[in-house]
Design a protein around this motif. Structure first.
Motif, PDB file in Angstrom:
ATOM      1  N   ASN A   1      -1.899  -8.308  -1.607  1.00 35.78           N
ATOM      2  CA  ASN A   1      -1.780  -6.849  -1.570  1.00 35.78           C
ATOM      3  C   ASN A   1      -1.901  -6.246  -2.964  1.00 35.78           C
ATOM      4  O   ASN A   1      -2.504  -5.183  -3.154  1.00 35.78           O
ATOM      5  CB  ASN A   1      -0.448  -6.438  -0.938  1.00 35.78           C
ATOM      6  CG  ASN A   1      -0.478  -6.545   0.570  1.00 35.78           C
ATOM      7  OD1 ASN A   1      -1.538  -6.653   1.180  1.00 35.78           O
ATOM      8  ND2 ASN A   1       0.692  -6.523   1.188  1.00 35.78           N
TER       9      ASN A   1
ATOM     10  N   GLU B   1      -7.587  -3.438  -7.286  1.00 34.08           N
ATOM     11  CA  GLU B   1      -9.039  -3.307  -7.146  1.00 34.08           C
ATOM     12  C   GLU B   1      -9.415  -1.884  -6.739  1.00 34.08           C
ATOM     13  O   GLU B   1     -10.384  -1.313  -7.253  1.00 34.08           O
ATOM     14  CB  GLU B   1      -9.552  -4.294  -6.098  1.00 34.08           C
ATOM     15  CG  GLU B   1     -11.069  -4.253  -5.915  1.00 34.08           C
ATOM     16  CD  GLU B   1     -11.556  -5.192  -4.832  1.00 34.08           C
ATOM     17  OE1 GLU B   1     -12.696  -5.679  -4.940  1.00 34.08           O
ATOM     18  OE2 GLU B   1     -10.802  -5.419  -3.861  1.00 34.08           O
ATOM     19  N   LYS B   2      -8.634  -1.286  -5.835  1.00 30.83           N
ATOM     20  CA  LYS B   2      -8.920   0.080  -5.398  1.00 30.83           C
ATOM     21  C   LYS B   2      -8.755   1.064  -6.560  1.00 30.83           C
ATOM     22  O   LYS B   2      -9.549   1.992  -6.719  1.00 30.83           O
ATOM     23  CB  LYS B   2      -8.010   0.477  -4.237  1.00 30.83           C
ATOM     24  CG  LYS B   2      -8.340   1.861  -3.664  1.00 30.83           C
ATOM     25  CD  LYS B   2      -7.449   2.206  -2.496  1.00 30.83           C
ATOM     26  CE  LYS B   2      -7.870   3.537  -1.862  1.00 30.83           C
ATOM     27  NZ  LYS B   2      -7.962   4.641  -2.832  1.00 30.83           N
ATOM     28  N   VAL B   3      -7.699   0.871  -7.351  1.00 33.54           N
ATOM     29  CA  VAL B   3      -7.490   1.746  -8.500  1.00 33.54           C
ATOM     30  C   VAL B   3      -8.677   1.661  -9.456  1.00 33.54           C
ATOM     31  O   VAL B   3      -9.207   2.684  -9.921  1.00 33.54           O
ATOM     32  CB  VAL B   3      -6.180   1.384  -9.235  1.00 33.54           C
ATOM     33  CG1 VAL B   3      -6.108   2.094 -10.590  1.00 33.54           C
ATOM     34  CG2 VAL B   3      -4.975   1.759  -8.392  1.00 33.54           C
ATOM     35  N   TYR B   4      -9.115   0.452  -9.751  1.00 34.33           N
ATOM     36  CA  TYR B   4     -10.253   0.255 -10.662  1.00 34.33           C
ATOM     37  C   TYR B   4     -11.525   0.883 -10.076  1.00 34.33           C
ATOM     38  O   TYR B   4     -12.292   1.557 -10.795  1.00 34.33           O
ATOM     39  CB  TYR B   4     -10.482  -1.232 -10.902  1.00 34.33           C
ATOM     40  CG  TYR B   4      -9.579  -1.864 -11.928  1.00 34.33           C
ATOM     41  CD1 TYR B   4      -8.277  -1.416 -12.101  1.00 34.33           C
ATOM     42  CD2 TYR B   4      -9.999  -2.926 -12.710  1.00 34.33           C
ATOM     43  CE1 TYR B   4      -7.423  -2.003 -13.029  1.00 34.33           C
ATOM     44  CE2 TYR B   4      -9.157  -3.515 -13.647  1.00 34.33           C
ATOM     45  CZ  TYR B   4      -7.865  -3.045 -13.800  1.00 34.33           C
ATOM     46  OH  TYR B   4      -7.037  -3.614 -14.725  1.00 34.33           O
ATOM     47  N   THR B   5     -11.727   0.662  -8.774  1.00 36.53           N
ATOM     48  CA  THR B   5     -12.931   1.213  -8.115  1.00 36.53           C
ATOM     49  C   THR B   5     -12.930   2.732  -8.154  1.00 36.53           C
ATOM     50  O   THR B   5     -13.962   3.367  -8.444  1.00 36.53           O
ATOM     51  CB  THR B   5     -13.006   0.734  -6.652  1.00 36.53           C
ATOM     52  OG1 THR B   5     -13.035  -0.694  -6.631  1.00 36.53           O
ATOM     53  CG2 THR B   5     -14.250   1.266  -5.964  1.00 36.53           C
ATOM     54  N   ASP B   6     -11.774   3.326  -7.886  1.00 34.45           N
ATOM     55  CA  ASP B   6     -11.673   4.797  -7.909  1.00 34.45           C
ATOM     56  C   ASP B   6     -11.958   5.355  -9.294  1.00 34.45           C
ATOM     57  O   ASP B   6     -12.636   6.377  -9.450  1.00 34.45           O
ATOM     58  CB  ASP B   6     -10.284   5.229  -7.444  1.00 34.45           C
ATOM     59  CG  ASP B   6     -10.059   5.000  -5.957  1.00 34.45           C
ATOM     60  OD1 ASP B   6     -11.054   4.759  -5.249  1.00 34.45           O
ATOM     61  OD2 ASP B   6      -8.892   5.046  -5.513  1.00 34.45           O
TER      62      ASP B   6
ATOM     63  N   ARG C   1      -5.602  -6.238  -3.951  1.00 36.37           N
ATOM     64  CA  ARG C   1      -6.352  -5.196  -3.239  1.00 36.37           C
ATOM     65  C   ARG C   1      -6.061  -3.814  -3.806  1.00 36.37           C
ATOM     66  O   ARG C   1      -6.964  -2.985  -3.971  1.00 36.37           O
ATOM     67  CB  ARG C   1      -6.022  -5.242  -1.740  1.00 36.37           C
ATOM     68  CG  ARG C   1      -6.749  -6.338  -0.964  1.00 36.37           C
ATOM     69  CD  ARG C   1      -6.613  -6.120   0.532  1.00 36.37           C
ATOM     70  NE  ARG C   1      -5.248  -6.283   0.973  1.00 36.37           N
ATOM     71  CZ  ARG C   1      -4.733  -7.441   1.411  1.00 36.37           C
ATOM     72  NH1 ARG C   1      -5.492  -8.530   1.444  1.00 36.37           N
ATOM     73  NH2 ARG C   1      -3.491  -7.522   1.810  1.00 36.37           N
ATOM     74  N   THR C   2      -4.792  -3.554  -4.100  1.00 29.87           N
ATOM     75  CA  THR C   2      -4.404  -2.232  -4.600  1.00 29.87           C
ATOM     76  C   THR C   2      -4.960  -1.985  -5.996  1.00 29.87           C
ATOM     77  O   THR C   2      -5.460  -0.892  -6.304  1.00 29.87           O
ATOM     78  CB  THR C   2      -2.869  -2.090  -4.610  1.00 29.87           C
ATOM     79  OG1 THR C   2      -2.345  -2.452  -3.336  1.00 29.87           O
ATOM     80  CG2 THR C   2      -2.459  -0.658  -4.915  1.00 29.87           C
TER      81      THR C   2
ATOM     82  N   ASN D   1     -15.703   5.060  -9.962  1.00 32.07           N
ATOM     83  CA  ASN D   1     -16.455   6.057  -9.186  1.00 32.07           C
ATOM     84  C   ASN D   1     -16.282   7.466  -9.730  1.00 32.07           C
ATOM     85  O   ASN D   1     -17.189   8.295  -9.649  1.00 32.07           O
ATOM     86  CB  ASN D   1     -16.030   6.011  -7.721  1.00 32.07           C
ATOM     87  CG  ASN D   1     -16.503   4.745  -7.027  1.00 32.07           C
ATOM     88  OD1 ASN D   1     -17.465   4.114  -7.468  1.00 32.07           O
ATOM     89  ND2 ASN D   1     -15.836   4.358  -5.958  1.00 32.07           N
ATOM     90  N   GLU D   2     -15.099   7.732 -10.273  1.00 33.15           N
ATOM     91  CA  GLU D   2     -14.855   9.056 -10.852  1.00 33.15           C
ATOM     92  C   GLU D   2     -15.632   9.261 -12.143  1.00 33.15           C
ATOM     93  O   GLU D   2     -15.919  10.367 -12.532  1.00 33.15           O
ATOM     94  CB  GLU D   2     -13.354   9.233 -11.099  1.00 33.15           C
ATOM     95  CG  GLU D   2     -12.551   9.402  -9.811  1.00 33.15           C
ATOM     96  CD  GLU D   2     -11.053   9.417 -10.084  1.00 33.15           C
ATOM     97  OE1 GLU D   2     -10.657   9.337 -11.278  1.00 33.15           O
ATOM     98  OE2 GLU D   2     -10.267   9.477  -9.123  1.00 33.15           O
TER      99      GLU D   2
ATOM    100  N   LYS E   1      -6.264   5.308 -16.320  1.00 31.60           N
ATOM    101  CA  LYS E   1      -5.173   5.099 -15.367  1.00 31.60           C
ATOM    102  C   LYS E   1      -4.153   4.149 -15.982  1.00 31.60           C
ATOM    103  O   LYS E   1      -4.516   3.223 -16.711  1.00 31.60           O
ATOM    104  CB  LYS E   1      -5.718   4.500 -14.064  1.00 31.60           C
ATOM    105  CG  LYS E   1      -4.887   4.831 -12.836  1.00 31.60           C
ATOM    106  CD  LYS E   1      -5.124   6.271 -12.392  1.00 31.60           C
ATOM    107  CE  LYS E   1      -4.455   6.548 -11.058  1.00 31.60           C
ATOM    108  NZ  LYS E   1      -4.643   7.956 -10.632  1.00 31.60           N
TER     109      LYS E   1
END
Length: 249
Positions: A234, A240-245, A237-238, A248-249, A14
């Motif tokens: 913000n 962190e979500k990118v890294y988590t996604d 959080r955003t 997980n992928e 990403k």
């Protein structure tokens, strides 16, 4: 260099772009859009919310009491376009120039040249070069400033504009790159043509003569930061979500 860049791009899961302009440029360069994420850098709102008066800003206020403060912050290289700011100051009508003072914060290879230019333009009494400032000395100046000016020739999505906006400054900035995402022309400031001292002088003059507009734009700057959630919380959080996604992928 280009091969190394593309090797890095191809091996990345990403790529985070801090402005919509950078994202569109990346797509135009051939990077798949699904590989890109738009996440603008945030700002520590709490750091700038408190009214912070430093020894430096107190001196500026004492020396230029009742004058409007126009602030510029950045590394003093040619790309920051400070020469056009100095030329704009020299083009102001003398009665307007007496109502304001220009504070330029930063250090860099052009500092001596810019100082000498201010002398040759006979505007030294209207301009203060502070050198590099950090901490309360810098936030104090943001707090005291009425208008923030960024006459750059190129930028990404500059953090200094966010800092000025959350401090309640009206903004005058070059209409380049990611800056229009921060400055809505006529709402929280003015966008000007890069490298055009006359255009810049006209907008400075307009705000000197219309304090109500200047104050409204300053309030809109802070409102825009808060409404759009341009905060470090913000951003964290955003990201962190990118890294988590990706994980997980």
């Amino acid at each position: 260099v280009q091969k190394k860049v593309w090797k890095c791009v191809n091996s990345s899961s990403k790529i985070i772009c801090i402005s919509k302009k950078l994202l569109s440029d990346a797509v135009a360069a051939g990077i798949p859009e699904q590989k890109l994420a738009y996440i603008p850098l945030g700002i520590d709102v709490s750091r700038f919310e408190k009214t912070c008066t430093s020894d430096f800003s107190s001196r500026i206020n004492y020396e230029h009491e009742n004058k409007l403060i126009f602030l510029s912050v950045g590394h003093l290289n040619k790309g920051k376009g400070i020469t056009y700011l100095l030329q704009a100051v020299s083009q102001l009508q003398s009665d307007l120039r007496k109502k304001c003072h220009f504070v330029i914060v930063g250090d860099g290879p052009e500092k001596a040249n810019l100082f000498n230019e201010a002398v040759s333009l006979k505007i030294s009494d209207s301009v203060t070069f502070t050198g590099r400032l950090v901490g309360d000395n810098l936030t104090g100046l943001y707090s005291d400033a009425d208008v923030f000016i960024l006459p750059s020739l190129s930028e990404g999505r500059p953090t200094v504009i966010n800092e000025a906006m959350v401090s309640g400054c009206a903004i005058i900035a070059s209409n380049i790159d990611g800056v229009p995402e921060q400055v809505t022309d006529g709402y929280n400031g003015f966008l000007v043509k890069p490298g055009n001292a006359l255009n810049l002088a006209g907008k400075i003059s307009q705000l000197i003569q219309d304090k109500n507009l200047m104050q409204t734009m300053g309030k809109n700057s802070k409102r825009k930061i808060l409404d759009e959630g341009i905060t470090w919380e913000n951003y964290a959080r955003t990201v962190e979500k990118v890294y988590t996604d990706v994980i997980n992928e």
